[in-house]
Design an enzyme around this catalytic site. Structure first.
Site, PDB file in Angstrom:
ATOM      1  N   LYS A 116      -1.787 -18.805   0.503  1.00  0.00           N
ATOM      2  CA  LYS A 116      -1.145 -18.066  -1.197  1.00  0.00           C
ATOM      3  C   LYS A 116      -1.689 -18.917  -2.461  1.00  0.00           C
ATOM      4  O   LYS A 116      -2.130 -18.641  -2.692  1.00  0.00           O
ATOM      5  CB  LYS A 116       0.236 -17.391  -0.805  1.00  0.00           C
ATOM      6  CG  LYS A 116       0.629 -16.741   0.220  1.00  0.00           C
ATOM      7  CD  LYS A 116      -0.041 -15.039  -0.213  1.00  0.00           C
ATOM      8  CE  LYS A 116      -0.575 -14.696   1.665  1.00  0.00           C
ATOM      9  NZ  LYS A 116       0.862 -14.305   2.145  1.00  0.00           N
ATOM     10  N   GLU A 200       7.159 -18.978  -8.004  1.00  0.00           N
ATOM     11  CA  GLU A 200       6.754 -17.683  -9.423  1.00  0.00           C
ATOM     12  C   GLU A 200       8.289 -17.204 -10.216  1.00  0.00           C
ATOM     13  O   GLU A 200       8.996 -17.777  -9.636  1.00  0.00           O
ATOM     14  CB  GLU A 200       6.036 -16.659  -8.397  1.00  0.00           C
ATOM     15  CG  GLU A 200       4.898 -16.281  -7.678  1.00  0.00           C
ATOM     16  CD  GLU A 200       4.057 -15.476  -6.979  1.00  0.00           C
ATOM     17  OE1 GLU A 200       4.029 -15.175  -6.367  1.00  0.00           O
ATOM     18  OE2 GLU A 200       5.238 -14.259  -6.791  1.00  0.00           O
ATOM     19  N   HIS A 235      12.014  -6.032   2.778  1.00  0.00           N
ATOM     20  CA  HIS A 235       9.968  -6.520   1.981  1.00  0.00           C
ATOM     21  C   HIS A 235       9.682  -5.894   3.164  1.00  0.00           C
ATOM     22  O   HIS A 235       8.166  -5.650   3.524  1.00  0.00           O
ATOM     23  CB  HIS A 235       9.638  -7.931   2.096  1.00  0.00           C
ATOM     24  CG  HIS A 235      10.910  -8.474   1.040  1.00  0.00           C
ATOM     25  ND1 HIS A 235       9.699  -8.885  -0.107  1.00  0.00           N
ATOM     26  CD2 HIS A 235      11.897  -9.807   1.358  1.00  0.00           C
ATOM     27  CE1 HIS A 235      11.285  -9.349  -0.792  1.00  0.00           C
ATOM     28  NE2 HIS A 235      11.978 -10.100   0.174  1.00  0.00           N
ATOM     29  N   ARG A 292      -7.491  -5.586   5.283  1.00  0.00           N
ATOM     30  CA  ARG A 292      -7.514  -4.989   6.801  1.00  0.00           C
ATOM     31  C   ARG A 292      -7.360  -4.026   6.761  1.00  0.00           C
ATOM     32  O   ARG A 292      -7.225  -3.307   5.911  1.00  0.00           O
ATOM     33  CB  ARG A 292      -6.351  -5.602   8.029  1.00  0.00           C
ATOM     34  CG  ARG A 292      -5.165  -5.115   7.225  1.00  0.00           C
ATOM     35  CD  ARG A 292      -3.921  -6.229   8.355  1.00  0.00           C
ATOM     36  NE  ARG A 292      -3.127  -6.541   7.818  1.00  0.00           N
ATOM     37  CZ  ARG A 292      -1.590  -5.631   7.066  1.00  0.00           C
ATOM     38  NH1 ARG A 292      -2.125  -4.572   6.769  1.00  0.00           N
ATOM     39  NH2 ARG A 292      -0.934  -6.240   6.301  1.00  0.00           N
TER      40      ARG A 292
END
Lengths: 498, 173
Positions: A116, A200, A235, A292
């Site tokens: 990430k 973040e 999530h 993907r």
């Protein structure tokens, strides 16, 4: 030329890929674990091979077994579906080395997007907006606190190797930093074998907007518009739509451009998705790239008319993209509901068992992608998603009305499903008017679990259910009664003949 | 009334804590309260039924969840239904009370107070409703009676001690 594809997956996505193979005249090969010997994807394949015992690590995740089988049966290509090995760079590298075509991006692109913090660096470098925060892992509590103070609380801690909410923590105040930092590190070490975390800025009330892209091996890139995936439980996406009610033409122009930049930045080819968070002011930030095919790809297919799996196969076999961006239009609206075998009121526990009744829904605008049929087992070993109901309409209102109608017709017995939850969602004002954000289900639905959410939903039908229940019980009693009668009669006769 | 009344079986159906009392005749005539409803049940498979109720037909799927439990789905709404005949329901209620009578039971202090007198000791056999101790609270002596029949298994306080509300004074098995 690809003439034979081994599909290294199971369930609805394996079945979906087989449909594309069949339509293209390509031989499809299923692999299956012991638990899946009667699974639908095995029934629908041209050839099928037992790959190993039921645990995924010994079957669908076993890289060497899968590649060796592909060589043995002379498959030209491997399609990984989603999940399992689809984003595993080591697997992709092994496939590349074996001379078999991998239907997906290069291992290099997957690697660039997999970690990430390095993906964030890459995006920043290429002017794709990222959520304010660090592009390097946090090395100490002091450093972390400094960064957090700079960008302003609340902040999010995220696992660099992460995904799926693991190793993710929201921090509201400086005093909470130390404990959250340690916990996030522990969680991500356990989940991903790597304890790097980064910071973040916490985006208030964001929407999850993602862009579908296609790219060939000649540097041609197109996008197939956005999807709205904000209806999530912890999530995990539950409902997806295309297009998004919150994205206007101007934002669409910007976000799709950013998505193509992101794909170009990692030299991407094949089908991919760039995920963004979008705030109330329609500012969007790169979240991650899924390298993907995605679960929710059908909603894009429905509004664009493009078969994404066929495009994947064509791109992998070295064809140039035959679709031009300016030929693409958004046609109508599509919505998808993920049908899971889960007992919502029992802490969302997976409901395992055998499907004993399965009546599909159909009619105008309805598509079902499914991994089950009558007599399929729903094993404990894998993701409990049974099928996806996709509804298309000329506008959002019609798509939602069709979805509601279709879910009412869809019948599954043998396991408990989450179908009634969609009934609840489809009646919520925030969902209908489009104001929902990614916290919608967690804030509005979860507090009503168990059972409360059902209360007002279905009063009209309670009496009918009561009548049917009583009639079924009466029937059972009659069967038992007549059994007894026959036995008594037989006994009496037997005595008579004696 | 056509005399079918006499051959009706009475059922108690529980859904979402709501109880429905209904009677069904041999021919499938249903009586709820004072309403007669004409029904016709067709089995499609063991887990799917078509039922006519009055002027409407419903397609319903079901799961058998236990001896008297059915999971029923109508138009994407799911119902956990418990179905018992009136007789079974009564027996079930009795059984519940009975287990309350005979199973292990805690004697809890209903209010904070001073344990003035213990009338039983460990090993004593006692009957439900028998006076077992005296608790002094707000200058009043309160007689506590046994919530169960059985043997006194253990006592956690002695005379003269004060107890908090809801603390377990003794257990009976």
């Amino acid at each position: 030329m690809i003439k034979k594809i081994l599909i290294a997956n199971r369930g609805e996505i394996a079945h979906r890929i087989m449909k594309a193979c069949r339509e293209m005249g390509i031989v499809s090969v299923a692999i299956y674990s012991e638990a899946d010997k009667n699974a639908l994807h095995v029934r629908r394949a041209d050839e099928s091979y037992l790959i190993g015992p039921s645990p995924a690590s010994e079957s669908y995740l076993h890289k060497e077994k899968i590649i060796n089988l592909a060589k043995e049966i002379k498959a030209d290509a491997i399609h990984p579906g989603y999940g399992f090995l689809s984003e595993n760079p080591e697997f992709i590298r092994l496939v590349e080395k074996s001379g078999i075509i991998f239907i997906g991006p290069s291992s290099k692109s997957v690697e660039m997007m997999g970690e990430k913090t390095s993906a964030r660096r890459l995006m920043k470098l290429n002017n794709v907006p990222i959520v304010p925060g660090t592009t390097e892992p946090i090395t100490s509590i002091e450093d972390g606190k400094k960064v957090a103070a700079e960008i302003g609380y609340p902040v999010m801690l995220k696992a660099a190797a992460g995904g799926g909410g693991k190793g993710m923590r929201k921090i509201d105040r400086d005093e909470e930093f130390e404990e959250s930092f340690n916990r996030a590190k522990n969680e991500s070490l356990k989940a991903f074998g790597n304890d790097d975390v980064y910071i973040e800025k916490f985006i208030e009330h964001p929407k999850h907007i993602e862009v579908q892209i296609l790219a060939d091996k000649f540097g041609n890139y197109i996008h197939l518009f956005e999807r709205e995936c904000s209806v999530q439980r912890r999530h995990q996406k539950v409902i997806e739509e295309a297009p998004s009610i919150a994205v206007d033409n101007e934002t669409r122009e910007k976000i799709t451009k950013a998505a193509i930049k992101a794909a170009q930045a990692c030299g991407y080819y094949n089908a991919g998705t760039i995920e963004f968070l979008m705030d109330k002011n329609k500012e969007f930030y790169f979240l991650e790239m899924n390298t993907r095919l995605q679960v929710e790809h059908p909603v894009t297919e429905m509004i664009s008319g493009i078969d994404l799996v066929k495009q994947q196969i064509k791109i992998a076999s070295g064809e140039k993209l035959a679709i031009r961006q300016d030929e693409l239009r958004i046609h109508g609206h599509a919505v998808e509901c993920r049908i899971y075998a889960e007992d919502v009121d029992n802490n969302f526990a997976p409901s395992i068992g055998k499907i004993i009744h399965h009546r599909l829904t159909s009619g105008p605008g309805i598509r079902i992608d499914r991994g089950i049929d009558v007599q399929s087992e729903v094993p404990i070993f894998y993701d409990p998603m049974l099928s996806k109901v996709i509804a298309w309409g000329i506008d959002r209102e019609e798509a939602l009305a069709r979805m509601k109608r279709a879910l009412g017709e869809y019948q599954i017995s043998g396991v408990i499903t989450n179908i009634p939850v969609f009934n609840w969602i489809l009646k919520q004002k925030a969902f209908l008017d489009g104001t929902f954000d990614i916290n919608f289900l967690d804030n509005e639905f979860l507090p009503l679990v168990p059972d409360i959410w059902k209360e007002k939903l279905s009063e009209n039908y309670e009496e009918i259910a009561a009548i049917l229940g009583a009639l079924l019980k009466q029937k059972e009693m009659h069967i038992n009664l007549s059994k007894n009668c026959i036995e008594e009669n037989n006994g009496w006769r037997a005595q008579l003949y004696d | 009334m056509d005399g079918g009344h006499n051959c009706m079986t009475e059922f108690i159906v529980t859904i979402n804590n709501r109880k429905f009392e209904l009677s069904i005749s041999e021919e499938g005539k249903v009586l709820i309260g004072d309403r007669y409803i004409r029904t016709e049940l067709t089995e499609i498979t063991k887990n799917a039924y078509v039922i006519r109720i009055g002027d409407s037909v419903y397609e319903i799927s079901s799961n058998k969840l236990g001896a008297d439990k059915f999971g029923i789905t109508i138009d994407a709404c799911y119902f956990d239904t418990t179905v018992r005949t009136k007789l079974q329901e009564t027996a079930n209620e009795l059984q519940k009370n009975k287990s309350r009578l005979f199973h292990h039971s805690d004697v809890k202090a209903p209010m904070p107070g001073l344990l003035l007198k213990l009338k039983v000791k460990v090993g004593d056999e006692i009957k439900i409703g028998e006076s077992i101790l005296i608790l002094e609270a707000m200058k009043m002596e309160n007689e506590l009676r046994s919530p169960a029949s059985g043997i006194v298994k253990s006592i956690f306080f002695s005379e003269g001690q004060s107890v908090e509300k809801d603390s377990i004074i003794m257990t009976i098995e």
